[in-house]
Design a protein around this motif. Structure first.
Motif, PDB file in Angstrom:
ATOM      1  N   LYS A 107       0.838  -1.196   0.000  1.00  0.00           N
ATOM      2  CA  LYS A 107       0.000   0.000   0.000  1.00  0.00           C
ATOM      3  C   LYS A 107       0.873   1.246   0.000  1.00  0.00           C
ATOM      4  O   LYS A 107       1.727   1.414   0.867  1.00  0.00           O
ATOM      5  CB  LYS A 107      -0.909   0.002   1.221  1.00  0.00           C
ATOM      6  CG  LYS A 107      -1.858   1.200   1.276  1.00  0.00           C
ATOM      7  CD  LYS A 107      -2.720   1.183   2.533  1.00  0.00           C
ATOM      8  CE  LYS A 107      -1.981   1.714   3.723  1.00  0.00           C
ATOM      9  NZ  LYS A 107      -2.861   1.914   4.902  1.00  0.00           N
ATOM     10  N   GLU A 165      -7.898   6.440 -11.885  1.00  0.00           N
ATOM     11  CA  GLU A 165      -6.890   5.399 -11.726  1.00  0.00           C
ATOM     12  C   GLU A 165      -5.959   5.385 -12.936  1.00  0.00           C
ATOM     13  O   GLU A 165      -6.402   5.491 -14.085  1.00  0.00           O
ATOM     14  CB  GLU A 165      -7.542   4.019 -11.607  1.00  0.00           C
ATOM     15  CG  GLU A 165      -8.375   3.825 -10.370  1.00  0.00           C
ATOM     16  CD  GLU A 165      -9.067   2.482 -10.343  1.00  0.00           C
ATOM     17  OE1 GLU A 165      -9.617   2.146  -9.287  1.00  0.00           O
ATOM     18  OE2 GLU A 165      -9.057   1.769 -11.366  1.00  0.00           O
ATOM     19  N   HIS A 205      -7.430  -2.990  -4.908  1.00  0.00           N
ATOM     20  CA  HIS A 205      -8.710  -2.816  -4.215  1.00  0.00           C
ATOM     21  C   HIS A 205      -9.868  -3.312  -5.066  1.00  0.00           C
ATOM     22  O   HIS A 205     -10.990  -3.459  -4.571  1.00  0.00           O
ATOM     23  CB  HIS A 205      -8.930  -1.340  -3.836  1.00  0.00           C
ATOM     24  CG  HIS A 205      -8.860  -0.404  -4.997  1.00  0.00           C
ATOM     25  ND1 HIS A 205      -7.674   0.104  -5.474  1.00  0.00           N
ATOM     26  CD2 HIS A 205      -9.831   0.112  -5.794  1.00  0.00           C
ATOM     27  CE1 HIS A 205      -7.918   0.894  -6.499  1.00  0.00           C
ATOM     28  NE2 HIS A 205      -9.219   0.915  -6.714  1.00  0.00           N
ATOM     29  N   ARG A 206      -9.614  -3.594  -6.343  1.00  0.00           N
ATOM     30  CA  ARG A 206     -10.647  -4.127  -7.225  1.00  0.00           C
ATOM     31  C   ARG A 206     -10.733  -5.655  -7.180  1.00  0.00           C
ATOM     32  O   ARG A 206     -11.603  -6.244  -7.828  1.00  0.00           O
ATOM     33  CB  ARG A 206     -10.399  -3.670  -8.671  1.00  0.00           C
ATOM     34  CG  ARG A 206     -10.617  -2.172  -8.861  1.00  0.00           C
ATOM     35  CD  ARG A 206     -10.489  -1.783 -10.323  1.00  0.00           C
ATOM     36  NE  ARG A 206     -10.877  -0.401 -10.530  1.00  0.00           N
ATOM     37  CZ  ARG A 206     -12.120   0.009 -10.759  1.00  0.00           C
ATOM     38  NH1 ARG A 206     -13.098  -0.880 -10.795  1.00  0.00           N
ATOM     39  NH2 ARG A 206     -12.385   1.287 -10.950  1.00  0.00           N
ATOM     40  N   THR A 251      -1.920  -0.977  -4.389  1.00  0.00           N
ATOM     41  CA  THR A 251      -3.025  -0.029  -4.332  1.00  0.00           C
ATOM     42  C   THR A 251      -2.729   1.074  -3.328  1.00  0.00           C
ATOM     43  O   THR A 251      -1.921   0.903  -2.413  1.00  0.00           O
ATOM     44  CB  THR A 251      -4.350  -0.718  -3.952  1.00  0.00           C
ATOM     45  OG1 THR A 251      -5.417   0.245  -4.007  1.00  0.00           O
ATOM     46  CG2 THR A 251      -4.301  -1.323  -2.561  1.00  0.00           C
ATOM     47  N   ASP A 268      -2.364  -4.854 -10.126  1.00  0.00           N
ATOM     48  CA  ASP A 268      -2.395  -3.412  -9.907  1.00  0.00           C
ATOM     49  C   ASP A 268      -3.820  -2.997  -9.550  1.00  0.00           C
ATOM     50  O   ASP A 268      -4.785  -3.660  -9.917  1.00  0.00           O
ATOM     51  CB  ASP A 268      -1.938  -2.679 -11.166  1.00  0.00           C
ATOM     52  CG  ASP A 268      -1.308  -1.336 -10.849  1.00  0.00           C
ATOM     53  OD1 ASP A 268      -1.405  -0.912  -9.678  1.00  0.00           O
ATOM     54  OD2 ASP A 268      -0.731  -0.716 -11.739  1.00  0.00           O
ATOM     55  N   GLU A 269      -3.960  -1.871  -8.821  1.00  0.00           N
ATOM     56  CA  GLU A 269      -5.250  -1.412  -8.305  1.00  0.00           C
ATOM     57  C   GLU A 269      -5.956  -2.572  -7.602  1.00  0.00           C
ATOM     58  O   GLU A 269      -7.092  -2.943  -7.905  1.00  0.00           O
ATOM     59  CB  GLU A 269      -6.119  -0.846  -9.439  1.00  0.00           C
ATOM     60  CG  GLU A 269      -5.488   0.296 -10.201  1.00  0.00           C
ATOM     61  CD  GLU A 269      -5.223   1.536  -9.348  1.00  0.00           C
ATOM     62  OE1 GLU A 269      -5.693   1.576  -8.206  1.00  0.00           O
ATOM     63  OE2 GLU A 269      -4.539   2.455  -9.833  1.00  0.00           O
ATOM     64  N   GLN A 308      -8.579   8.419  -4.583  1.00  0.00           N
ATOM     65  CA  GLN A 308      -7.859   8.176  -5.836  1.00  0.00           C
ATOM     66  C   GLN A 308      -7.861   9.415  -6.727  1.00  0.00           C
ATOM     67  O   GLN A 308      -6.847   9.765  -7.330  1.00  0.00           O
ATOM     68  CB  GLN A 308      -8.508   6.998  -6.582  1.00  0.00           C
ATOM     69  CG  GLN A 308      -8.347   5.653  -5.906  1.00  0.00           C
ATOM     70  CD  GLN A 308      -7.082   4.932  -6.355  1.00  0.00           C
ATOM     71  OE1 GLN A 308      -6.304   5.439  -7.149  1.00  0.00           O
ATOM     72  NE2 GLN A 308      -6.886   3.734  -5.846  1.00  0.00           N
ATOM     73  N   PRO A 347      -6.660   0.237   0.119  1.00  0.00           N
ATOM     74  CA  PRO A 347      -7.056  -1.158   0.321  1.00  0.00           C
ATOM     75  C   PRO A 347      -8.392  -1.301   1.043  1.00  0.00           C
ATOM     76  O   PRO A 347      -8.459  -1.626   2.215  1.00  0.00           O
ATOM     77  CB  PRO A 347      -5.902  -1.722   1.161  1.00  0.00           C
ATOM     78  CG  PRO A 347      -5.400  -0.556   1.917  1.00  0.00           C
ATOM     79  CD  PRO A 347      -5.578   0.631   1.025  1.00  0.00           C
ATOM     80  N   THR A 358      -1.274   7.310  -4.165  1.00  0.00           N
ATOM     81  CA  THR A 358      -1.254   7.642  -5.585  1.00  0.00           C
ATOM     82  C   THR A 358      -0.090   8.594  -5.861  1.00  0.00           C
ATOM     83  O   THR A 358       0.088   9.584  -5.151  1.00  0.00           O
ATOM     84  CB  THR A 358      -2.577   8.315  -5.981  1.00  0.00           C
ATOM     85  OG1 THR A 358      -3.649   7.401  -5.758  1.00  0.00           O
ATOM     86  CG2 THR A 358      -2.567   8.737  -7.434  1.00  0.00           C
TER      87      THR A 358
END
Length: 615
Positions: free
Chosen positions: A27, A304, A119-120, A149, A116-117, A328, A152, A30
């Motif tokens: 974590k 993103e 949290h998705r 990310t 990547d990313e 984000q 999270p 950005t």
């Protein structure tokens, strides 16, 4: 490659991290440089090995392909690919999880999977559930599953769709305030206005977010765009460098109306959406980065994976219940660049007053319906500051009438400006938001905190412990559903460790260990707790007060458990135990407890089998 301080620390500790964890999230905020970190991890620890990189968006894929393709053989997966994985290449990049055959073939061969990313990642969603299951069953014992990310957290009430069910740990790599002090990111400067005529009452949020079909007309009907344009025209003139802005809109209708208003001001602007052809999108974003387009108006594509370090103004025209979206999108303006010392954040969506500054956001590995219902109150964060245990920051709302027909409606902190005059319009016509909105009228976590720490020691001191401490079995067996939740909280307060934790993953390791012990006790004693739609703090408060919901037996037994902790622990340990106990009892309420539970950290059937064998 020159690494930033936080990146070097992760690289130095990486061997010990992969010794301890199999699936984990790195974590970092950005703009901190997660893609660079991923490239360095590959280069240092997986050179010549087989790697899968999964991305949500094509622009993210392009970034990683550019970074990794310099030294490695890279292939981008397409939906029609069916050939064996890693044929004449080492790194497989994909935004498409539908190429089942190739991915299924690749996972057992891979030494590393990067998402990547992260949290998705949906542990209960079709695509990622299949990948996680394949990795668990057939992945190499020495392979790692790493997520990247800045946020999270998943906004869902589904307790089988939480990040802590997909990853073993969260590794906290860096925070925004540290990176600002190091010059990696710039300071956000917020200009927040409360738009009085934006009516969000009655909007159905059962899906966890304001539905765009209802939200967009409400935005256009309101004065949101007018507020945004007024604020932007003032703030762009204050910058010492050329203004470069990103505007976040709810849908294409809002974006078009916003673009029209920007053009009427003589400002060069353009729109990008998910429907903009990729080639055209890249051309527009390049013009924006070069300064040929000042204002980039977007719908769902810039939050993103988009990087323009010269962006120095963020305009938020998207009310949301998603802390992730807020964090984000604002983060996109915080990257440092020559001559850039700050980023102006214009918020006319009440996201700042709802969630707070992005540098202060706190993340949770799990969520439930109540975790976004609280954001229906558009002054949620301000209410928390006024009612905070450690302080009582007061925020004012300017009600001055302006020549342009708007109220100023700027939100600012009391005792910061001379005579508390508004820094935007220069007048004093403000009201105390906390008092006007009656934000303290309902029980919240801070109110319960005060009640718990005042009430438990007092009642415990007056109790005949010889009576109440022996009545645990009776208290549980005769408890109603709400009384069960009160007792679960009290038991969690006793069971959970009060030791300090250094990382979020350590925090949850301690919490889930205590939750497992409580579930074992309930399973052994044939106590079932029904899954709840929400978690009501007032039930715990009622037990502390021996009120109308929690009866005397359950209330006194629970307090007898909690009071013993006050006698044997220091205040700091008690505080940590209390905070974890809230989370644990909340989880038990939202998941329920039965003899058929199958959770990653506790399986009722396996526990009962071991229990029978031991006895």
């Amino acid at each position: 490659m020159h690494l930033r301080n936080w990146q070097q620390k992760v690289i130095d500790s990486f061997p010990s991290i992969i010794t301890k964890y199999h699936r984990f999230i790195l974590k970092a905020p950005t703009g901190a440089g997660k893609s660079v970190l991923a490239s360095e991890i590959v280069e240092r620890f997986y050179n010549g090995k087989k790697i899968i990189v999964l991305c949500h968006r094509l622009v993210l894929l392009e970034q990683l392909e550019k970074a990794l393709g310099k030294k490695h053989n890279v292939r981008k997966l397409t939906g029609s690919d069916t050939e064996p994985a890693f044929k004449n290449y080492d790194i497989l990049l994909s935004t498409n999880l539908r190429a089942k055959e190739t991915l299924t073939d690749a996972i057992p061969k891979a030494d590393l999977i990067i998402v990547d990313e992260a949290h998705r990642v949906s542990p209960n969603g079709t695509a990622y559930k299949r990948i996680l299951s394949e990795f668990t069953k057939n992945g190499k014992a020495t392979a790692q599953f790493i997520g990247l990310t800045a946020s999270p957290e998943r906004r869902t009430g589904d307790q089988l769709d939480q990040l802590n069910l997909a990853f073993d740990a969260i590794i906290d790599c860096a925070n925004i305030e540290d990176l600002i002090s190091e010059g990696v990111l710039v300071q956000p400067v917020y200009r927040s206005h409360f738009v009085h005529d934006l009516n969000l009452d009655g909007i159905d949020i059962r899906a966890g977010e304001f539905p765009v079909a209802t939200l967009a007309p409400a935005i256009i009907k309101s004065s949101m765009i007018k507020y945004a344009i007024w604020s932007y025209n003032e703030e762009r003139l204050k910058l010492t460098e050329k203004p470069v802005s990103a505007w976040f809109c709810a849908d294409i209708s809002v974006a078009k109306a916003t673009l029209k208003s920007i053009h009427e001001c003589g400002i060069e602007a353009a729109i990008v959406t998910a429907g903009t052809p990729i080639k055209k999108r890249m051309e527009l974003l390049a013009q924006h980065e070069h300064g040929d387009i000042e204002a980039m108006v977007s719908v769902g594509v810039l939050a993103e994976g988009w990087d323009n370090p010269h962006c120095n103004i963020i305009v938020h025209l998207r009310p949301t219940l998603s802390k992730v979206l807020w964090g984000q999108s604002v983060g996109r303006g915080l990257r440092s660049a020559p001559g850039k010392d700050k980023c102006i954040v214009i918020d006319v969506s009440s996201n700042w007053s709802t969630f707070g500054p992005v540098e202060k956001l706190e993340w949770s590995l799990w969520s439930h319906r109540g975790s976004y219902l609280q954001y229906m109150n558009r002054f949620n964060w301000i209410g928390q500051q006024q009612d905070d245990v450690d302080g009582n920051d007061v925020y004012l709302l300017c009600k001055n009438e302006l020549p342009n027909g708007l109220r100023c409606s700027h939100i600012y902190k009391k005792n910061v400006y001379d005579h508390d005059t508004c820094p935007v319009c220069g007048t004093y016509a403000a009201v105390d938001i906390f008092k006007e909105q009656k934000l303290g009228s309902s029980l919240n976590e801070n109110g319960l905190h005060r009640l718990f720490f005042e009430r438990v020691p007092k009642v415990y001191e007056e109790m005949n412990l010889s009576i109440w401490e022996s009545l645990g079995g009776t208290a549980w067996k005769s408890a109603t559903g709400k009384e069960q939740l009160f007792l679960a909280f009290c038991m969690a307060f006793v069971e959970v460790s009060g030791e300090p934790t250094q990382t979020e993953s350590e925090y949850w390791d301690a919490a889930l260990a205590a939750e497992s012990r409580i579930r074992a006790y309930l399973t052994d004693n044939n106590v079932q707790i029904k899954k709840q739609n929400d978690f009501d703090l007032s039930v715990i408060a009622d037990g502390m007060l021996i009120g109308k919901v929690v009866r005397t037996l359950q209330a006194h037994y629970g307090i007898s458990l909690c009071g013993g902790v006050f006698q044997t622990h220091e205040r700091a340990d008690i505080e940590r135990k209390y905070q974890k106990a809230i989370k644990i009892s909340e989880r038990i309420a939202m998941i329920g407890c039965s003899a058929h539970d199958s959770l990653p950290y506790f399986n009722s059937v396996d526990h009962l089998a071991r229990h029978r064998k031991e006895t």
